[in-house]
Design a protein around this motif. Sequence first.
Motif, PDB file in Angstrom:
ATOM      1  N   UNK A  82      57.093  48.021  36.885  1.00 34.36           N
ATOM      2  CA  UNK A  82      57.151  48.872  38.073  1.00 34.36           C
ATOM      3  C   UNK A  82      58.611  49.183  38.376  1.00 34.36           C
ATOM      4  N   UNK A  83      58.917  50.444  38.486  1.00 36.66           N
ATOM      5  CA  UNK A  83      60.273  50.866  38.853  1.00 36.66           C
ATOM      6  C   UNK A  83      60.335  51.136  40.355  1.00 36.66           C
ATOM      7  N   UNK A  84      61.475  50.797  40.948  1.00 41.64           N
ATOM      8  CA  UNK A  84      61.710  51.145  42.341  1.00 41.64           C
ATOM      9  C   UNK A  84      60.550  50.699  43.241  1.00 41.64           C
ATOM     10  N   UNK A  85      60.313  49.401  43.271  1.00 38.99           N
ATOM     11  CA  UNK A  85      59.179  48.898  44.044  1.00 38.99           C
ATOM     12  C   UNK A  85      59.326  49.265  45.510  1.00 38.99           C
ATOM     13  N   UNK A  86      58.183  49.450  46.145  1.00 41.17           N
ATOM     14  CA  UNK A  86      58.139  49.844  47.550  1.00 41.17           C
ATOM     15  C   UNK A  86      57.331  48.797  48.325  1.00 41.17           C
ATOM     16  N   UNK A  87      57.555  48.706  49.625  1.00 41.51           N
ATOM     17  CA  UNK A  87      56.759  47.753  50.418  1.00 41.51           C
ATOM     18  C   UNK A  87      55.256  47.958  50.244  1.00 41.51           C
ATOM     19  N   UNK A  88      54.868  49.198  50.002  1.00 36.82           N
ATOM     20  CA  UNK A  88      53.445  49.499  49.810  1.00 36.82           C
ATOM     21  C   UNK A  88      52.898  48.923  48.513  1.00 36.82           C
ATOM     22  N   UNK A  89      53.760  48.426  47.646  1.00 37.92           N
ATOM     23  CA  UNK A  89      53.314  47.790  46.404  1.00 37.92           C
ATOM     24  C   UNK A  89      52.932  46.330  46.625  1.00 37.92           C
ATOM     25  N   UNK A  90      53.126  45.821  47.824  1.00 31.18           N
ATOM     26  CA  UNK A  90      52.713  44.458  48.137  1.00 31.18           C
ATOM     27  C   UNK A  90      51.208  44.330  47.958  1.00 31.18           C
ATOM     28  N   UNK A  91      50.818  43.408  47.089  1.00 33.56           N
ATOM     29  CA  UNK A  91      49.398  43.268  46.757  1.00 33.56           C
ATOM     30  C   UNK A  91      49.211  42.089  45.819  1.00 33.56           C
ATOM     31  N   UNK A  92      47.967  41.737  45.610  1.00 28.82           N
ATOM     32  CA  UNK A  92      47.615  40.806  44.532  1.00 28.82           C
ATOM     33  C   UNK A  92      47.280  41.666  43.321  1.00 28.82           C
ATOM     34  N   UNK A  93      47.935  41.394  42.220  1.00 26.71           N
ATOM     35  CA  UNK A  93      47.754  42.181  40.999  1.00 26.71           C
ATOM     36  C   UNK A  93      46.884  41.404  40.008  1.00 26.71           C
ATOM     37  N   UNK A  94      45.915  42.104  39.448  1.00 27.42           N
ATOM     38  CA  UNK A  94      44.966  41.514  38.521  1.00 27.42           C
ATOM     39  C   UNK A  94      45.028  42.222  37.168  1.00 27.42           C
ATOM     40  N   UNK A  95      44.825  41.460  36.102  1.00 24.49           N
ATOM     41  CA  UNK A  95      44.626  42.086  34.808  1.00 24.49           C
ATOM     42  C   UNK A  95      43.172  41.872  34.399  1.00 24.49           C
ATOM     43  N   UNK A  96      42.686  42.804  33.609  1.00 25.73           N
ATOM     44  CA  UNK A  96      41.291  42.780  33.184  1.00 25.73           C
ATOM     45  C   UNK A  96      41.200  43.325  31.764  1.00 25.73           C
ATOM     46  N   UNK A  97      40.101  43.044  31.098  1.00 32.93           N
ATOM     47  CA  UNK A  97      39.951  43.513  29.722  1.00 32.93           C
ATOM     48  C   UNK A  97      38.486  43.757  29.406  1.00 32.93           C
ATOM     49  N   UNK A  98      38.279  44.599  28.425  1.00 30.19           N
ATOM     50  CA  UNK A  98      36.928  44.842  27.944  1.00 30.19           C
ATOM     51  C   UNK A  98      37.012  45.341  26.515  1.00 30.19           C
ATOM     52  N   UNK A  99      36.021  44.983  25.719  1.00 27.78           N
ATOM     53  CA  UNK A  99      36.020  45.392  24.318  1.00 27.78           C
ATOM     54  C   UNK A  99      35.896  46.912  24.216  1.00 27.78           C
TER      55      UNK A  99
END
Length: 123
Positions: A82-99
């Motif tokens: 993420x470039x130039x993070x903003x306060x609105x980027x505050x969050x819990x980030x998840x990764x996911x996958x599928x075949x």
Amino acid sequence: VQLQASGGGFVHPGGPLRLSCATSGFNLDTYAAGWFRRAPGKEREPISCIDGSPHRTMYADSVKGRFTTSRDATKKVVYLDVDNVEPEDTAVYFCAADHGVCWSLREGDFTSWGQGTQVTVSS
């Protein structure tokens, strides 16, 4: 299939951020990997998806331009920069996958999820 997101923490506005998703138990080259986030008081929203091979990418309109996803099959890791993070980027980030490949950014298209990593953007 196991996924573990990391790299969260406190970040100053305007700074860069790199999140990592360590994977195990499957061949990353044959899976699509996605990133999602859930901001305080909001529903989880999609960010991106990257195919196993070729590395075709897909992004939500709301994050185009500042977010970049990539993968390292040797290390079995998927990244979100993420470039130039903003306060609105505050969050819990998840990764996911599928075949398969990135059909869409819908949560239902991803069957395996990791625990999230908290990102707090604050000065």
